[in-house]
Design a protein around this motif. Sequence first.
Motif, PDB file in Angstrom:
ATOM      1  N   ILE A   1     -31.677  35.200  42.722  1.00  0.00           N
ATOM      2  CA  ILE A   1     -30.594  34.582  41.866  1.00  0.00           C
ATOM      3  C   ILE A   1     -30.659  33.830  43.206  1.00  0.00           C
ATOM      4  N   HIS A   2     -30.217  32.386  42.045  1.00  0.00           N
ATOM      5  CA  HIS A   2     -30.509  31.230  43.528  1.00  0.00           C
ATOM      6  C   HIS A   2     -29.230  30.698  43.356  1.00  0.00           C
ATOM      7  N   LEU A   3     -28.081  30.530  42.584  1.00  0.00           N
ATOM      8  CA  LEU A   3     -27.141  30.197  43.266  1.00  0.00           C
ATOM      9  C   LEU A   3     -25.787  30.956  43.112  1.00  0.00           C
ATOM     10  N   ILE A   4     -24.640  31.522  43.532  1.00  0.00           N
ATOM     11  CA  ILE A   4     -23.377  32.345  43.065  1.00  0.00           C
ATOM     12  C   ILE A   4     -22.491  31.627  43.099  1.00  0.00           C
ATOM     13  N   ALA A   5     -21.965  31.214  42.710  1.00  0.00           N
ATOM     14  CA  ALA A   5     -20.639  30.656  42.815  1.00  0.00           C
ATOM     15  C   ALA A   5     -19.198  31.210  42.424  1.00  0.00           C
ATOM     16  N   ASP A   6     -18.493  30.740  43.062  1.00  0.00           N
ATOM     17  CA  ASP A   6     -16.797  31.549  43.231  1.00  0.00           C
ATOM     18  C   ASP A   6     -16.077  30.508  42.604  1.00  0.00           C
ATOM     19  N   TYR A   7     -15.441  30.716  41.847  1.00  0.00           N
ATOM     20  CA  TYR A   7     -14.784  29.461  41.174  1.00  0.00           C
ATOM     21  C   TYR A   7     -12.834  30.031  41.381  1.00  0.00           C
ATOM     22  N   ASP A   8     -11.537  30.102  41.505  1.00  0.00           N
ATOM     23  CA  ASP A   8     -10.544  29.900  40.772  1.00  0.00           C
ATOM     24  C   ASP A   8      -9.464  30.089  39.630  1.00  0.00           C
ATOM     25  N   VAL A   9      -9.817  31.643  39.317  1.00  0.00           N
ATOM     26  CA  VAL A   9      -9.028  31.312  37.339  1.00  0.00           C
ATOM     27  C   VAL A   9      -8.308  30.643  37.020  1.00  0.00           C
ATOM     28  N   ALA A  10      -7.833  30.180  37.787  1.00  0.00           N
ATOM     29  CA  ALA A  10      -7.109  28.715  38.097  1.00  0.00           C
ATOM     30  C   ALA A  10      -7.445  27.410  37.624  1.00  0.00           C
ATOM     31  N   GLU A  11      -8.740  27.712  38.162  1.00  0.00           N
ATOM     32  CA  GLU A  11      -8.903  26.233  37.842  1.00  0.00           C
ATOM     33  C   GLU A  11     -10.238  26.623  36.464  1.00  0.00           C
ATOM     34  N   CYS A  12     -10.796  27.313  36.507  1.00  0.00           N
ATOM     35  CA  CYS A  12     -11.038  27.629  35.408  1.00  0.00           C
ATOM     36  C   CYS A  12     -10.259  27.947  34.057  1.00  0.00           C
ATOM     37  N   LEU A  13      -9.601  28.467  34.401  1.00  0.00           N
ATOM     38  CA  LEU A  13      -8.418  28.260  32.736  1.00  0.00           C
ATOM     39  C   LEU A  13      -7.782  26.924  32.900  1.00  0.00           C
ATOM     40  N   LYS A  14      -8.213  25.864  33.617  1.00  0.00           N
ATOM     41  CA  LYS A  14      -7.369  24.169  33.587  1.00  0.00           C
ATOM     42  C   LYS A  14      -8.634  23.525  33.669  1.00  0.00           C
ATOM     43  N   GLU A  15      -9.569  23.475  33.721  1.00  0.00           N
ATOM     44  CA  GLU A  15     -11.189  22.634  33.763  1.00  0.00           C
ATOM     45  C   GLU A  15     -12.681  23.245  33.514  1.00  0.00           C
TER      46      GLU A  15
ATOM     47  N   ASP B   1     -14.454  22.537  31.518  1.00  0.00           N
ATOM     48  CA  ASP B   1     -15.537  22.216  30.863  1.00  0.00           C
ATOM     49  C   ASP B   1     -16.344  21.746  32.068  1.00  0.00           C
ATOM     50  N   ARG B   2     -15.512  21.821  32.806  1.00  0.00           N
ATOM     51  CA  ARG B   2     -16.068  20.802  34.657  1.00  0.00           C
ATOM     52  C   ARG B   2     -16.098  21.898  35.632  1.00  0.00           C
ATOM     53  N   ILE B   3     -15.460  22.820  35.271  1.00  0.00           N
ATOM     54  CA  ILE B   3     -16.477  23.909  35.902  1.00  0.00           C
ATOM     55  C   ILE B   3     -17.789  24.461  35.507  1.00  0.00           C
ATOM     56  N   VAL B   4     -18.193  24.414  34.302  1.00  0.00           N
ATOM     57  CA  VAL B   4     -19.153  25.425  33.468  1.00  0.00           C
ATOM     58  C   VAL B   4     -20.610  23.774  34.451  1.00  0.00           C
ATOM     59  N   GLN B   5     -20.472  22.329  33.991  1.00  0.00           N
ATOM     60  CA  GLN B   5     -20.945  21.706  34.254  1.00  0.00           C
ATOM     61  C   GLN B   5     -21.395  21.418  35.432  1.00  0.00           C
TER      62      GLN B   5
ATOM     63  N   PHE C   1     -21.854  24.190  37.704  1.00  0.00           N
ATOM     64  CA  PHE C   1     -22.155  25.040  38.656  1.00  0.00           C
ATOM     65  C   PHE C   1     -23.359  25.107  37.573  1.00  0.00           C
ATOM     66  N   LEU C   2     -23.812  24.001  36.378  1.00  0.00           N
ATOM     67  CA  LEU C   2     -24.871  23.858  35.674  1.00  0.00           C
ATOM     68  C   LEU C   2     -25.771  23.434  37.223  1.00  0.00           C
ATOM     69  N   ASP C   3     -25.008  21.846  37.504  1.00  0.00           N
ATOM     70  CA  ASP C   3     -26.034  20.979  38.148  1.00  0.00           C
ATOM     71  C   ASP C   3     -26.122  21.755  39.561  1.00  0.00           C
ATOM     72  N   HIS C   4     -26.163  22.559  40.027  1.00  0.00           N
ATOM     73  CA  HIS C   4     -26.008  23.298  41.095  1.00  0.00           C
ATOM     74  C   HIS C   4     -26.603  24.277  41.089  1.00  0.00           C
ATOM     75  N   LEU C   5     -26.696  24.895  39.589  1.00  0.00           N
ATOM     76  CA  LEU C   5     -27.818  25.481  39.701  1.00  0.00           C
ATOM     77  C   LEU C   5     -29.070  25.190  39.123  1.00  0.00           C
ATOM     78  N   SER C   6     -29.589  23.667  38.677  1.00  0.00           N
ATOM     79  CA  SER C   6     -30.899  23.184  38.391  1.00  0.00           C
ATOM     80  C   SER C   6     -31.405  21.901  39.803  1.00  0.00           C
ATOM     81  N   ASN C   7     -30.225  22.683  40.535  1.00  0.00           N
ATOM     82  CA  ASN C   7     -30.603  21.873  41.960  1.00  0.00           C
ATOM     83  C   ASN C   7     -30.751  22.962  43.034  1.00  0.00           C
ATOM     84  N   ALA C   8     -30.821  24.307  42.877  1.00  0.00           N
ATOM     85  CA  ALA C   8     -30.796  25.067  43.732  1.00  0.00           C
ATOM     86  C   ALA C   8     -32.648  25.732  44.177  1.00  0.00           C
TER      87      ALA C   8
END
Length: 97
Positions: free
Chosen positions: A68-82, A84-88, A90-97
């Motif tokens: 597993i290259h990346l493990i990232a925790d995000y707050d549920v409130a942040e995930c509900l509000k944003e 698209d930004r959370i997914v992007q 995460f993917l940016d960090h994963l591609s650079n991991a």
Amino acid sequence: MLFFPNAQGRLTSATGRENSVPGFLICYQGKWGLLAVKKGISPENVGEIMPGDDERSRLFQSLKSQGIHLIADYDVAECLKESDRIVQDFLDHLSNA
């Protein structure tokens, strides 16, 4: 991109084997990552320690030696509000991991 929502895993903890659900198990550009959603704080639980989040994070970190290259925790409130930004993010960090 391949992703599994609510992918249940079986991990070894200090108290034995237990099931855990990280949120999302994601494969992107040949790399695997866990996007974990923390419970967060709501008006009902302000000041409470959220059981399981810290232990779950420690267990997930041990998976880095398992491919597993990346493990990232995000707050549920942040995930509900944003989401698209959370997914992007995460993917940016994963591609650079």
